[in-house]
Design an enzyme around this catalytic site. Structure first.
Site, PDB file in Angstrom:
ATOM      1  CG  ASN A 165      68.022  45.181  39.569  1.00  0.00           C
ATOM      2  OD1 ASN A 165      67.658  44.877  38.691  1.00  0.00           O
ATOM      3  ND2 ASN A 165      67.766  47.279  40.049  1.00  0.00           N
ATOM      4  CB  CYS A 184      68.665  45.001  56.391  1.00  0.00           C
ATOM      5  SG  CYS A 184      67.139  44.768  54.789  1.00  0.00           S
ATOM      6  CG  HIS A 191      64.195  43.942  47.529  1.00  0.00           C
ATOM      7  ND1 HIS A 191      65.905  44.143  47.779  1.00  0.00           N
ATOM      8  CD2 HIS A 191      64.789  45.670  46.910  1.00  0.00           C
ATOM      9  CE1 HIS A 191      67.124  45.161  46.913  1.00  0.00           C
ATOM     10  NE2 HIS A 191      65.967  45.926  46.346  1.00  0.00           N
ATOM     11  CD  GLN A 229      64.490  48.676  42.762  1.00  0.00           C
ATOM     12  OE1 GLN A 229      63.121  49.579  42.377  1.00  0.00           O
ATOM     13  NE2 GLN A 229      65.048  48.601  42.039  1.00  0.00           N
ATOM     14  CG  HIS A 264      65.059  41.837  53.053  1.00  0.00           C
ATOM     15  ND1 HIS A 264      64.954  41.969  54.186  1.00  0.00           N
ATOM     16  CD2 HIS A 264      63.744  41.393  52.133  1.00  0.00           C
ATOM     17  CE1 HIS A 264      64.306  41.298  54.549  1.00  0.00           C
ATOM     18  NE2 HIS A 264      63.288  40.784  53.770  1.00  0.00           N
ATOM     19  CB  CYS A 301      64.958  42.970  58.255  1.00  0.00           C
ATOM     20  SG  CYS A 301      65.765  42.455  57.791  1.00  0.00           S
ATOM     21  CG  HIS A 328      68.859  40.198  55.577  1.00  0.00           C
ATOM     22  ND1 HIS A 328      68.260  41.173  55.101  1.00  0.00           N
ATOM     23  CD2 HIS A 328      69.761  40.021  55.589  1.00  0.00           C
ATOM     24  CE1 HIS A 328      69.396  42.099  54.519  1.00  0.00           C
ATOM     25  NE2 HIS A 328      70.812  40.894  55.206  1.00  0.00           N
TER      26      HIS A 328
END
Length: 363
Positions: A175, A69, A188, A190, A186, A72, A135
């Site tokens: 998303n 990933c 997150h 945007q 992971h 991470c 994660h």
């Protein structure tokens, strides 16, 4: 909130946000080529909307295993997008951006052979916001303090990006779930800084002005007051915010979160509103995660006013968050087929009143 600004090996910015002072001195040891983007924005004269062409994103990282990933923390054995060995919230420029400040903000020409289609470089900025270094976590599993830190980060980034000449709108979003199209699992989100006001925000702004002229009030405020008074579609609320299923919901499961006191964007939220949002949003996230046997895929989309530099109207705007899922039942997704994709007319498989009742019952 303490922020620390550093650079990655290819020159991209990375920012660390911590609740308390924390040394952030790790160096990105990777040998990376400079990040480039060849994106364009092309204007659709039929709909009067911009379309971004970003074909270079075809090669972006796609569903890597957990041990590879890129979001991470870095380890001695493997360097990632985040050089530190641990972090609270990290924000960095996307390695595969749809928009970039390296592009020209000005109009350039028209598409070759299509004089009615103006063309401009893909100016803007795309950032990745990592909510936690864990994660296997999710936003729904953050504690209230971390959720509040993320709110502060959204506000700080919105304010800074709005100051860039040529940025007309800042869009913070998440998303979540492979069914939605997430390519990195992971936790997150945007942030996009657009060089134009997006179609949704532009259309709502027109309707705000129309409502003001016809009724003398704020369309957002009137809708919120109606939902709070009726209560039928309210999912949860606290002193500062109300979460409700809109009576015109397009998605199978859709909730909108509104502050009771009008603010135009995330930077305008005061401490009480930020605390209130973090608490209520975690509540609603819990309901989305436990409505079915598995957590719902979703999109969380902040609707902010256009930036002050955009020249677009801001006075009547009322910040709010849309949270919606394409899951309509266990094992069944809502696909945007002929009517939705072809004519932009949504046909819902659920009723807002039933959805609100179902979400209220989740414990």
């Amino acid at each position: 909130m303490i922020s620390t600004r550093r650079r990655l090996a290819d020159g991209r910015e990375i920012l660390y946000f911590d609740a308390e002072p924390t040394p952030r001195n790790a160096v990105d040891t990777r040998d990376l080529p400079s990040t480039t983007t060849h994106s364009q924005a092309r204007f659709d004269p039929l709909l009067r909307e911009w379309v971004v062409i970003a074909s270079h994103r075809q090669t972006r990282t796609f569903l890597p295993p957990a041990d590879l990933c890129p979001l991470c923390p870095s380890t001695p054995e493997r360097a990632t997008e985040i050089p530190e060995s641990d972090y609270q919230v990290a924000v960095f420029e996307n390695r595969f951006p749809s928009l970039s400040t390296a592009a020209d903000a000005a109009f350039t020409s028209a598409v070759e052979g299509a004089p009615l289609t103006p063309l401009r470089d893909g100016f803007g900025r795309c950032e990745v916001v990592c909510f936690t270094s864990a994660h296997d976590s999710s936003f729904a599993r953050l504690d209230p303090e971390r959720a509040r830190l993320v709110v502060d980060v959204w506000a700080q980034r919105s304010a800074e990006l709005a100051e860039i000449d040529g940025v007309a709108q800042v869009f913070c979003f998440e998303n979540h779930g492979e069914e939605i199209g997430v390519t990195l699992s992971h936790p997150h989100g945007q942030i996009y800084a657009y060089p134009f006001v997006t179609p949704r925000i532009a259309k709502i702004s027109e309707n705000l002005a129309r409502h003001r002229k016809s009724h003398g009030g704020n369309l957002f405020g009137d809708l919120l007051a109606d939902e709070r008074a009726a209560g039928t579609r309210v999912v949860a609320a606290n002193e500062e915010w109300t979460a409700f299923v809109p009576p015109f919901a397009r998605w199978p499961y859709e909730v909108q979160l509104f502050p009771h006191r009008q603010v135009r964007d995330l930077p305008e939220l005061d401490d009480a509103q930020r605390d209130g949002f973090a608490a209520l949003y975690l509540d609603v996230q819990h309901r989305f995660a436990h409505r079915f046997d598995t957590p719902m895929p979703y999109v969380a989309a902040w609707n902010q006013a256009p930036t002050p530099k955009s020249g677009a109207p801001r006075e009547d705007w009322w910040l709010h968050l849309q949270l919606f899922s394409i899951r309509r039942a266990p094992g069944k997704l809502k696909y945007l087929a002929g009517s939705e994709s072809g004519m932009q007319v949504f046909i819902s498989d659920t009723t807002p009143e039933t959805v609100a009742a179902e979400l209220r019952e989740v414990r």
